[in-house]
Design a protein around this motif. Sequence first.
Motif, short mmCIF file in Angstrom:
data_model
loop_
_atom_site.label_atom_id
_atom_site.label_comp_id
_atom_site.label_asym_id
_atom_site.label_seq_id
_atom_site.Cartn_x
_atom_site.Cartn_y
_atom_site.Cartn_z
N ILE A 96 8.41 11.72 -17.56
CA ILE A 96 9.26 12.12 -16.43
C ILE A 96 8.72 11.51 -15.14
N SER A 97 7.42 11.59 -14.95
CA SER A 97 6.81 11.02 -13.74
C SER A 97 7.01 9.51 -13.69
N TYR A 98 6.92 8.88 -14.83
CA TYR A 98 7.09 7.42 -14.92
C TYR A 98 8.49 7.02 -14.49
N PHE A 99 9.47 7.73 -14.98
CA PHE A 99 10.86 7.45 -14.62
C PHE A 99 11.08 7.68 -13.12
N ALA A 100 10.45 8.72 -12.58
CA ALA A 100 10.62 9.06 -11.16
C ALA A 100 10.04 7.97 -10.25
N VAL A 101 8.87 7.43 -10.60
CA VAL A 101 8.27 6.41 -9.73
C VAL A 101 9.03 5.09 -9.80
N ILE A 102 9.67 4.81 -10.93
CA ILE A 102 10.53 3.63 -11.01
C ILE A 102 11.69 3.77 -10.03
N LEU A 103 12.31 4.95 -10.01
CA LEU A 103 13.39 5.21 -9.06
C LEU A 103 12.89 5.14 -7.63
N PHE A 104 11.66 5.60 -7.41
CA PHE A 104 11.08 5.54 -6.07
C PHE A 104 10.90 4.09 -5.61
N LEU A 160 0.82 -1.21 0.00
CA LEU A 160 0.00 0.00 0.00
C LEU A 160 0.86 1.26 0.00
N PHE A 161 1.96 1.23 0.75
CA PHE A 161 2.84 2.41 0.77
C PHE A 161 3.43 2.67 -0.60
N VAL A 162 4.01 1.64 -1.22
CA VAL A 162 4.62 1.82 -2.54
C VAL A 162 3.57 2.27 -3.55
N TYR A 163 2.41 1.65 -3.52
CA TYR A 163 1.35 1.95 -4.50
C TYR A 163 0.84 3.38 -4.32
N ILE A 164 0.45 3.73 -3.12
CA ILE A 164 -0.16 5.04 -2.88
C ILE A 164 0.86 6.16 -2.99
N ALA A 165 2.04 5.97 -2.40
CA ALA A 165 3.07 7.02 -2.43
C ALA A 165 3.52 7.30 -3.86
N SER A 166 3.72 6.26 -4.66
CA SER A 166 4.14 6.47 -6.05
C SER A 166 3.02 7.10 -6.88
N TRP A 167 1.80 6.72 -6.58
CA TRP A 167 0.63 7.29 -7.25
C TRP A 167 0.59 8.80 -7.01
N LEU A 168 0.72 9.22 -5.75
CA LEU A 168 0.68 10.65 -5.42
C LEU A 168 1.92 11.37 -5.95
N LEU A 169 3.09 10.75 -5.78
CA LEU A 169 4.33 11.38 -6.26
C LEU A 169 4.28 11.60 -7.77
N GLY A 170 3.89 10.56 -8.50
CA GLY A 170 3.82 10.67 -9.95
C GLY A 170 2.81 11.71 -10.40
N SER A 171 1.68 11.77 -9.73
CA SER A 171 0.64 12.74 -10.10
C SER A 171 1.10 14.18 -9.86
N ILE A 172 1.74 14.39 -8.71
CA ILE A 172 2.23 15.74 -8.39
C ILE A 172 3.31 16.18 -9.38
N LEU A 173 4.23 15.27 -9.69
CA LEU A 173 5.27 15.59 -10.66
C LEU A 173 4.67 15.85 -12.04
N TYR A 174 3.63 15.11 -12.38
CA TYR A 174 3.00 15.30 -13.69
C TYR A 174 2.41 16.69 -13.81
N VAL A 175 1.68 17.11 -12.79
CA VAL A 175 1.09 18.45 -12.82
C VAL A 175 2.19 19.51 -12.82
#
Length: 292
Positions: A197-205, A111-126
């Motif tokens: 860019i967001s996709y690459f960032a969540v992979i690193l996350f 849940l942490f990996v899923y939710i945190a990457s979801w929010l991180l990727g969305s924020i970076l995308y915007v």
Amino acid sequence: MNNIGLKDFWRQTYKTGSPVPLVISIQVCLFVLIYFLDLLFELKIVPQSFLEPIVRRLSLPSNFSAFIAQPWSLITSNFVYVKLLTILFDSLWLYWVGQIFFTFLNKRQFLFVYIASWLLGSILYVGFGSLIPVSDSVQLMGGSLPLAAVLAAIVTLIPKYELRFLLIGTVKLKLVAIIYFGLEFLTLTMTNRPAAISYFAVILFGMGFTYALKSGMDWSTIFQKKQQKPAKMKVVVGNNIPTNRKHRYDLPNQDEIDAILDKISVSGYDSLTNHEKETLFRASNSGDKVDG
């Protein structure tokens, strides 16, 4: 008989403790609802199509000013799909990757990996969408970002893990992940650069989560419930002494876990002994309170 079958299906699907079936169910139900409303237009039951307006309002805009007008899209965009093959592929990937993830790690970590990457990727995308000029029609939808993070996390944990395909044979999960990441990133680079860019960032996350976990730092503990005050000591007569709390010396060490993971990567999970499976299970749940 049907009632028993439904109960078994519900128990095996939604009462396993895994959030994956719930995520897939929400995605599929929203997909069906969107196209059901569009079908009403095709049958001339309603005067206009709801497909485009609904998808636009639920998807994540690529700039901050548009996002302010629909902040709920930060949540809803993860469940929106408009292509049948895309939702089918992502759902199957999430199911398979989730099965592997829960073999080695626990629900809280997923849940942490899923939710945190979801929010991180969305924020970076915007954020990057506000800096990089893109068309207003370009939006982010679907659960590819958290799926990539979960896959990156588990591949980093067990890089030697192997998958068996019907026609191809045995292939390392790491190779499959690299090909998958490469194709997704290439497609996004050509169609939606902020999303790339967001996709690459969540992979690193996802990779960073596992590297931190290996070094003894579990980021998912922020999801852990606050520990309750210890209850007063009770005297128990007889041999039935409860042993709910675990001592840290009862937990398997990292060398033992690494040896088990290596054995799985070579011979598969079924090759483990009952003791090794129990050891792996205790290690995956070692985020619980441990007495010192």
